[in-house]
Scaffold this motif. Structure first.
Motif, PDB file in Angstrom:
ATOM      1  N   CYS A  58       0.850  -1.197   0.000  1.00 14.45           N
ATOM      2  CA  CYS A  58       0.000   0.000   0.000  1.00 14.45           C
ATOM      3  C   CYS A  58       0.885   1.246   0.000  1.00 14.45           C
ATOM      4  O   CYS A  58       1.690   1.425   0.917  1.00 14.45           O
ATOM      5  CB  CYS A  58      -0.897   0.000   1.236  1.00 14.45           C
ATOM      6  SG  CYS A  58      -1.750   1.580   1.455  1.00 14.45           S
ATOM      7  N   PRO A  59       0.741   2.134  -0.989  1.00  7.39           N
ATOM      8  CA  PRO A  59       1.582   3.332  -1.025  1.00  7.39           C
ATOM      9  C   PRO A  59       1.436   4.225   0.213  1.00  7.39           C
ATOM     10  O   PRO A  59       2.287   5.058   0.482  1.00  7.39           O
ATOM     11  CB  PRO A  59       1.101   4.065  -2.279  1.00  7.39           C
ATOM     12  CG  PRO A  59       0.516   2.991  -3.147  1.00  7.39           C
ATOM     13  CD  PRO A  59      -0.100   2.016  -2.194  1.00  7.39           C
ATOM     14  N   ASN A  62      -0.734   1.696   4.958  1.00  7.36           N
ATOM     15  CA  ASN A  62      -1.861   1.473   5.879  1.00  7.36           C
ATOM     16  C   ASN A  62      -1.581   0.301   6.829  1.00  7.36           C
ATOM     17  O   ASN A  62      -0.989  -0.697   6.418  1.00  7.36           O
ATOM     18  CB  ASN A  62      -3.142   1.164   5.076  1.00  7.36           C
ATOM     19  CG  ASN A  62      -3.819   2.421   4.572  1.00  7.36           C
ATOM     20  OD1 ASN A  62      -3.498   3.528   4.996  1.00  7.36           O
ATOM     21  ND2 ASN A  62      -4.765   2.249   3.669  1.00  7.36           N
ATOM     22  N   THR A 100      -3.444  -2.354  -4.615  1.00 12.43           N
ATOM     23  CA  THR A 100      -2.119  -2.935  -4.840  1.00 12.43           C
ATOM     24  C   THR A 100      -1.717  -3.816  -3.647  1.00 12.43           C
ATOM     25  O   THR A 100      -0.972  -4.778  -3.798  1.00 12.43           O
ATOM     26  CB  THR A 100      -1.080  -1.809  -5.040  1.00 12.43           C
ATOM     27  OG1 THR A 100      -1.252  -0.835  -4.000  1.00 12.43           O
ATOM     28  CG2 THR A 100      -1.268  -1.101  -6.363  1.00 12.43           C
ATOM     29  N   ARG A 117      -9.487  -3.763   0.368  1.00 10.39           N
ATOM     30  CA  ARG A 117     -10.147  -2.503  -0.003  1.00 10.39           C
ATOM     31  C   ARG A 117     -11.561  -2.429   0.580  1.00 10.39           C
ATOM     32  O   ARG A 117     -11.958  -1.423   1.156  1.00 10.39           O
ATOM     33  CB  ARG A 117     -10.201  -2.346  -1.524  1.00 10.39           C
ATOM     34  CG  ARG A 117     -10.809  -0.995  -1.907  1.00 10.39           C
ATOM     35  CD  ARG A 117     -11.134  -0.865  -3.376  1.00 10.39           C
ATOM     36  NE  ARG A 117     -11.811  -2.020  -3.874  1.00 10.39           N
ATOM     37  CZ  ARG A 117     -11.508  -2.603  -5.035  1.00 10.39           C
ATOM     38  NH1 ARG A 117     -10.553  -2.123  -5.786  1.00 10.39           N
ATOM     39  NH2 ARG A 117     -12.179  -3.667  -5.436  1.00 10.39           N
ATOM     40  N   GLU A 120     -11.499  -1.702   4.233  1.00  9.02           N
ATOM     41  CA  GLU A 120     -11.192  -0.289   4.468  1.00  9.02           C
ATOM     42  C   GLU A 120     -12.474   0.560   4.317  1.00  9.02           C
ATOM     43  O   GLU A 120     -12.768   1.427   5.152  1.00  9.02           O
ATOM     44  CB  GLU A 120     -10.156   0.127   3.421  1.00  9.02           C
ATOM     45  CG  GLU A 120      -9.723   1.547   3.493  1.00  9.02           C
ATOM     46  CD  GLU A 120      -8.583   1.832   2.505  1.00  9.02           C
ATOM     47  OE1 GLU A 120      -8.324   1.014   1.605  1.00  9.02           O
ATOM     48  OE2 GLU A 120      -7.963   2.879   2.648  1.00  9.02           O
ATOM     49  N   VAL A 455      -4.431   6.597  -4.747  1.00  4.68           N
ATOM     50  CA  VAL A 455      -3.687   6.277  -3.520  1.00  4.68           C
ATOM     51  C   VAL A 455      -2.289   6.902  -3.555  1.00  4.68           C
ATOM     52  O   VAL A 455      -1.781   7.386  -2.531  1.00  4.68           O
ATOM     53  CB  VAL A 455      -3.644   4.742  -3.276  1.00  4.68           C
ATOM     54  CG1 VAL A 455      -2.895   4.003  -4.375  1.00  4.68           C
ATOM     55  CG2 VAL A 455      -3.027   4.415  -1.936  1.00  4.68           C
TER      56      VAL A 455
HETATM   57  S1  SF4 Z   1      -6.978  -0.564  -1.005  1.00  5.72           S
HETATM   58 FE1  SF4 Z   1      -6.439   0.685   0.774  1.00  5.72          FE
HETATM   59  S2  SF4 Z   1      -4.852  -0.508   1.832  1.00  5.72           S
HETATM   60 FE2  SF4 Z   1      -4.990  -1.294  -0.299  1.00  5.72          FE
HETATM   61  S3  SF4 Z   1      -3.455  -0.143  -1.520  1.00  5.72           S
HETATM   62 FE3  SF4 Z   1      -5.424   0.931  -1.691  1.00  5.72          FE
HETATM   63  S4  SF4 Z   1      -5.365   2.454  -0.040  1.00  5.72           S
HETATM   64 FE4  SF4 Z   1      -3.780   0.964   0.437  1.00  5.72          FE
END
Ligand code: SF4
Ligand SMILES: Cc1cc2nc3c(=O)[nH]c(=O)nc-3n(C[C@H](O)[C@H](O)[C@H](O)COP(=O)(O)OP(=O)(O)OC[C@H]3O[C@@H](n4cnc5c(N)ncnc54)[C@H](O)[C@@H]3O)c2cc1C
Length: 474
Positions: A58-59, A62, A100, A117, A120, A455
């Protein structure tokens, strides 16, 4: 880790979509929201592995295993606090991120990855539902003012972070509403616009000022702005579309994807488009050139407008359906993607080169194309494209959308006036602190990085904010 056998008991259930026949009648979100119990079941699949590669994937970095654990236990507030520690806008990434992280999930090595995702999104929407997401203005102000130019995800993230640090923030936006591509590029069926409005209201409540309908470098000189503020962050996106300069390009009925999508998004928001400027797919044979996500958004829009048929063509070869040796785990692989828009109806063709557009009475009527093939590259070189002899064919079209990407940000106006250095691709050049060649001027997002993802824009905005705060406060 709450349930050590969760991943053995529960199968991955990705987000469900509304039925095609239903969703094509409107522009409402295609993805259905999950029930709370299903979300907690899905969170239980997280193995809390010792080295969480999802966190690396995750860029934003997280804290995925940690909030999955809280979610499984029903400790939604704690999950929310951890999520907002690294991501300013999980309600955007939870809807449009290509996740990602999921390609780096350890469970994904020999099973289906955790639905990160969707988890989240469940956390942030639960937080909104419970009234936990409220304006939290800083307790003290520093007396410094920063102008952020551009209100896409990079500009918004930079503004939110700097405001938290106590600086006075003014966001300038040339469009009439903030959001950048979130609002005027991505269609409502992926991201309904009330989601953006809800966040902007919170930011306003925290003291961020938005000045819309003002193009810095044109309506407001950069020179004037620089005199009024202590630092500037330019986050104007990558606005110059890649063109296909071939015979017939000047025929009517050939448009850039953003011309088409911006107009459609404005119509969905209730705006009237003058009849002479209208681009509408109703009853038309539509060809989308470009096989990426933007092209996919054009397909979904054309089908909702009542296109007779939609064909999507792509120059490159059809990607593999499963991970190949070229993209080993945990790297983000280039794989064949079938989006909700593809499911709604479109013929997809790969390895197609468009040679020319042919028209009648000044309007496009067909494309003349050729098949191509790619020769295996020598190690360290790019594949060589070759036209297949005798493969010429035609595709009928009365609306052609060019969705072949963006080359770089607009140089005229803002960037020329600021006089910042550009890199070899024409993007804004910065140091690791996101400061440009001009002291006190910073940059983030697609304007600096080139065309990318939401992101990454949020991540860049946060990093630029850190650079600006250090510049202002030492
Ligand atoms: S879905 Fe959420 S945790 Fe995964 S890469 Fe995207 S922002 Fe990061
Ligand atoms: C059609 C489309 C669909 C996409 N879908 C996805 C997706 O599903 N998921 C994903 O992760 N990514 C997606 N992307 C990519 C993603 O939207 C971008 O990477 C991201 O929006 C970049 O954010 P940004 O803030 O750098 O720039 P933008 O979002 O481009 O915002 C820049 C803003 O700056 C403003 N601006 C520019 N110059 C000035 C000026 N001089 N004065 C004032 N304002 C100015 C612009 O009007 C704009 O509002 C998509 C891109 C497109 C084009």
């Amino acid at each position: 880790m709450a349930d050590i056998k969760g991943f053995l008991k529960i199968r991955r259930e990705a987000a469900a979509y509304r039925p095609v026949c239903d969703r094509l009648k409107d522009y409402k979100q295609v993805t259905k929201m999950r029930e709370e119990e299903d979300s907690r079941d899905q969170a239980s699949r997280c193995m809390d592995c010792g080295t969480p590669f999802c966190h690396w994937g995750c860029p934003l970095g997280n804290y995925i295993p940690e909030w999955n654990d809280y979610m499984f236990r029903g400790e939604w507030q704690k999950a929310f606090e951890l999520l907002q520690a690294t991501n300013n806008f999980p309600e955007f990434t939870g809807r449009v991120c290509p996740a990602t992280c999921e390609y780096a999930c350890v469970l994904g090595i020999n099973d289906d990855p955790v639905t990160i995702r969707e988890n989240e999104l469940a956390i942030i929407e639960k937080a909104f539902e419970k009234g936990a997401v409220v304006p939290r203005p800083p307790k003290e102000r520093t007396g410094k003012t920063v102008a952020v130019v551009g209100s896409g995800p990079a500009g918004l993230a930079c503004a939110a972070q700097l405001n938290k640090a106590g600086h006075k923030i003014v966001v300038f936006e040339k469009d009439d509403k903030p959001g950048g591509i979130l609002r005027y590029g991505i269609p409502d069926f992926k991201l309904e616009k009330w989601v953006i409005d809800r966040r902007i209201d919170i930011m306003k409540g925290e003291g961020v000022e938005f000045v819309t309908g003002v193009k810095v470098g044109e309506d407001y000189t950069a020179e004037k702005l620089l005199k009024e503020v202590d630092a500037v962050c330019v986050t104007g996106g990558s606005g110059v579309p890649r063109d296909l300069k071939i015979e017939g390009r000047d025929l009517g009925g050939i448009h850039f994807a953003m011309e088409y999508l911006v107009q459609s998004n404005r119509r969905v928001a209730g705006e009237e488009i003058p009849p002479g400027e209208l681009i509408d797919a109703k009853g038309k044979k539509v060809v989308v050139i470009g096989g990426g996500d933007t092209g996919s958004d054009c397909i979904g829009t054309a089908n909702r407008q009542g296109a007779e048929c939609v064909v999507q063509i792509e120059l490159l070869e059809k990607p593999a359906e499963c991970r190949t040796g070229d993209y080993p785990w945990p790297h983000y692989p280039l794989l064949l993607k079938t989006s909700s828009s593809h499911e709604e109806g479109a013929q997809r063709q790969w390895s197609v080169l468009t040679e020319k557009f042919v028209g009648k009475d000044g309007k496009v009527k067909k494309l003349v194309c050729k098949r191509v093939e790619f020769e295996e590259p020598e190690k360290g070189t790019c594949p060589v494209m070759k036209e297949v002899e005798g493969s010429e064919f035609e595709i009928e079209a009365d609306l052609v959308i060019l969705a072949i990407g963006f080359v770089h940000p607009e140089h005229r106006g803002l960037l020329e006036e600021l006089g910042v250095e550009l890199d070899e691709r024409g993007n804004v050049k910065t140091g690791s602190d996101h400061q440009t060649s001009k002291k006190g001027i910073f940059s983030a997002g697609d304007m600096r990085r080139g065309q990318s993802l939401v992101v990454w824009a949020i991540s860049e905005g946060r990093k630029a904010a850190r650079g600006i705060d250090a510049f202002l406060m030492g």
